[in-house]
Design a protein around this motif. Structure first.
Motif, short mmCIF file in Angstrom:
data_model
loop_
_atom_site.label_atom_id
_atom_site.label_comp_id
_atom_site.label_asym_id
_atom_site.label_seq_id
_atom_site.Cartn_x
_atom_site.Cartn_y
_atom_site.Cartn_z
N LEU A 32 -13.11 -13.86 21.90
CA LEU A 32 -12.03 -13.52 22.82
C LEU A 32 -11.58 -14.74 23.61
O LEU A 32 -10.40 -14.90 23.91
CB LEU A 32 -12.49 -12.42 23.78
N ASP A 49 -7.06 -17.51 28.75
CA ASP A 49 -8.35 -16.83 28.61
C ASP A 49 -8.48 -15.71 29.65
O ASP A 49 -8.94 -14.61 29.34
CB ASP A 49 -9.50 -17.84 28.79
N ARG A 52 -6.47 -12.72 28.61
CA ARG A 52 -7.08 -11.97 27.51
C ARG A 52 -8.24 -11.11 28.02
O ARG A 52 -8.44 -9.99 27.55
CB ARG A 52 -7.56 -12.93 26.41
N ALA A 73 -6.47 -7.49 22.56
CA ALA A 73 -6.27 -8.45 23.64
C ALA A 73 -5.93 -9.83 23.09
O ALA A 73 -5.06 -10.53 23.63
CB ALA A 73 -7.52 -8.53 24.50
N ALA A 74 -6.59 -10.22 22.01
CA ALA A 74 -6.32 -11.53 21.42
C ALA A 74 -4.93 -11.61 20.82
O ALA A 74 -4.33 -12.68 20.75
CB ALA A 74 -7.37 -11.84 20.36
N GLU A 76 -2.25 -10.05 22.01
CA GLU A 76 -1.20 -9.94 23.01
C GLU A 76 -0.73 -11.30 23.49
O GLU A 76 -1.51 -12.24 23.58
CB GLU A 76 -1.70 -9.13 24.21
#
Length: 288
Positions: A32, A49, A52, A73-74, A76
């Motif tokens: 992530l 970071d 995320r 999440a990654a 987006e």
């Protein structure tokens, strides 16, 4: 914060409300986070970071499994958020609003805090510290009973707004209840919300719950853990026999300030820190 600003993991943890241990786990398991290295070998993280991590928390709070939440999440393209209202200033604004019985101002302050931070961060740096300050002011005679009830009612309603559907999902179950006679439940609600952000399914029984009712609910709900909370050690000590019986049938934890000082003749985990810190701890104890 700018995407190119560099943060060490402690600062990333402070801004996101996620423990360094959990951040490292998300980086290791799901890729992530994408840190760079300083000349001394330290991992340095960016605003991307941070966003995320916040996106991961939103997906987890919506009941998405951790691996899928990380993938979403990654993927987006999340813009960096505006900085949150400073916690000390936010607590001062809440104190002034509740002392004046100004619900609208209190909601505006909470809106500003939540717009620029995660729920974890809002709980750990604003809401829970404010409640501690309010309790101290009440004990010192600087806050009235009416102010305490007014503030508690507004905050309870706001927190329960985040608790909708916190029993749904695929994660482990936890059953939360205040000990018999215990009416202070805001810390327990905050703890439940922090658990929900980590993928737990929450069953909430509320204040002043008879232990027989806790046991009955646990049999139906099937939790990985039962947490009984109280701000009073004496209340827990008065229920020692019932708590011992419950611990023989369920994985019991005791929470709240009272759990730190209660003298009991049996051992169970005691969750006496902040709601975010203890949510991380219980998550580590949970069966995989």
């Amino acid at each position: 914060m700018p995407e190119t600003a560099l943060l060490r993991i402690g600062e990333l943890s402070r801004r996101s409300g996620v423990s360094p241990e959990l951040l490292r786990a998300w980086e290791r398991r799901y890729d992530l986070l994408r840190p760079t290295r300083s000349e001394g070998g330290l991992r340095l993280y960016t605003g991307a970071d941070l966003e995320r991590v916040r996106a991961m928390q939103r997906h987890l709070a919506g009941g998405v499994a951790a691996a899928e939440a990380a993938r979403l999440a990654a993927a987006e393209n999340v813009p960096a958020a505006e900085p949150a209202l400073a916690p000390q200033a936010a607590r001062a604004e809440l104190t002034a609003a509740f002392a004046a019985f100004d619900e609208a101002s209190a909601h505006r302050t909470l809106d500003a805090v939540l717009a620029g931070s995660t729920l974890d961060a809002a709980l750990s740096t604003v809401v829970v510290p404010y409640l501690h300050q309010l309790g101290e002011r009440w004990e010192n005679g600087d806050a009235t009973v009416a102010e305490e009830h007014f503030a508690s009612g507004v905050l309870r309603g706001r927190l329960f707004g985040f608790a909708r559907d916190w029993g749904r999902g695929l994660g482990p179950r936890v059953l939360l209840a205040c000990a018999p006679g215990e009416q202070h439940d805001l810390g327990l609600i905050a703890f439940g919300l922090a658990l929900r952000a980590r993928g737990w399914r929450v069953g909430y029984l509320g204040p002043d719950t008879p232990l027989e009712s806790v046991e009955s609910a646990a049999q139906a709900f099937g939790p990985a853990f039962v947490v009984v909370s109280s701000v009073s050690a004496e209340r827990l000590e008065a229920q020692a026999a019932g708590l011992r019986r419950l611990a023989q049938k369920q994985k019991l934890c005791l929470g709240g300030r009272g759990a730190a000082d209660a003298e009991l003749d049996f051992d169970v985990p005691r969750l006496t820190g902040g709601p975010v810190e203890e949510a991380d701890r219980l998550t580590e104890l949970a069966p995989r």
